[in-house]
Design an enzyme around this catalytic site. Structure first.
Site, PDB file in Angstrom:
ATOM      1  N   LYS A 113       0.144   5.204   6.937  1.00  0.00           N
ATOM      2  CA  LYS A 113       0.060   6.084   5.584  1.00  0.00           C
ATOM      3  C   LYS A 113       0.014   7.090   6.036  1.00  0.00           C
ATOM      4  O   LYS A 113       0.521   7.086   7.298  1.00  0.00           O
ATOM      5  CB  LYS A 113      -1.606   5.834   5.701  1.00  0.00           C
ATOM      6  CG  LYS A 113      -2.455   4.674   5.561  1.00  0.00           C
ATOM      7  CD  LYS A 113      -2.352   3.578   4.658  1.00  0.00           C
ATOM      8  CE  LYS A 113      -2.763   1.454   4.901  1.00  0.00           C
ATOM      9  NZ  LYS A 113      -2.328   1.038   4.247  1.00  0.00           N
ATOM     10  N   SER A 166       1.097  -1.341   0.075  1.00  0.00           N
ATOM     11  CA  SER A 166       0.221   0.031   0.488  1.00  0.00           C
ATOM     12  C   SER A 166       0.851   1.400  -0.310  1.00  0.00           C
ATOM     13  O   SER A 166      -0.005   2.696  -0.170  1.00  0.00           O
ATOM     14  CB  SER A 166      -0.882  -0.043   1.163  1.00  0.00           C
ATOM     15  OG  SER A 166      -0.949   0.169   2.669  1.00  0.00           O
TER      16      SER A 166
END
Length: 173
Positions: A86, A39
């Site tokens: 993230k 990701s």
């Protein structure tokens, strides 16, 4: 006989001292964590052969001192036993363009931030679960510490196509 007494005290005292100090150090300063998944490619784990380990700095987020472009670790809002990593795309008050969220734009509420993976389409992020409460943030990834060929500081940046809609920021191209 006296040496055995001293040795016994050391053998008992060191593990107890370590057990008391270790949580303080980890909770206050930070620790090294393995980054799994794709990701955050290409920033982290740039290929299928590389697994990055990053230093998660707890000290830098204790007063929620985060900025757009920072890479943070946080407790997953969907699975509290998992931690995610993230990039911060929006802060409280920012209006962000979403990718597949329930609305095409979203304003980040107070006490929250909007996070996204760098590898759009392969990330479980705010586009899946919405804004993240600042209280869920556990650390800021400040550098890659392993493998040695990838040693580097993680410089915060925000891709220009992900900048909040209500800001004119100097952003990376």
């Amino acid at each position: 006989m006296e040496i055995f007494f001293i040795l016994r005290k050391i053998l008992i005292g060191v593990p107890i001292g370590f057990a008391l100090v270790k949580p303080f150090v980890l909770d206050t300063f930070g620790y090294i964590a393995r980054v799994d998944g794709v990701s955050m490619q290409p920033t982290l784990n740039p290929d299928s052969k590389t697994t990055d380990y990053v230093f998660l700095n707890h000290w830098s987020v204790r007063h929620y001192n985060i900025h757009r472009g920072d890479i943070i670790s946080f407790t997953s809002p969907k699975s509290p036993n998992r931690f995610l990593i993230k990039r911060v795309v929006g802060l409280a008050g920012d209006v962000v363009s979403t990718i597949g969220y329930k609305t095409s734009v979203s304003q980040v509420p107070d006490g929250h931030c909007w996070v996204e993976g760098d590898n759009t389409g392969y990330s479980m992020d705010s586009n899946s679960f919405g804004p993240v409460a600042l209280g869920l943030i556990t650390g800021k990834a400040t550098c890659i510490v392993w493998p040695p060929s990838r040693w580097q500081y993680l410089i915060p940046f925000l891709p220009s196509h992900r900048a909040p809609l209500n800001l004119s920021l100097p952003v990376a191209a």
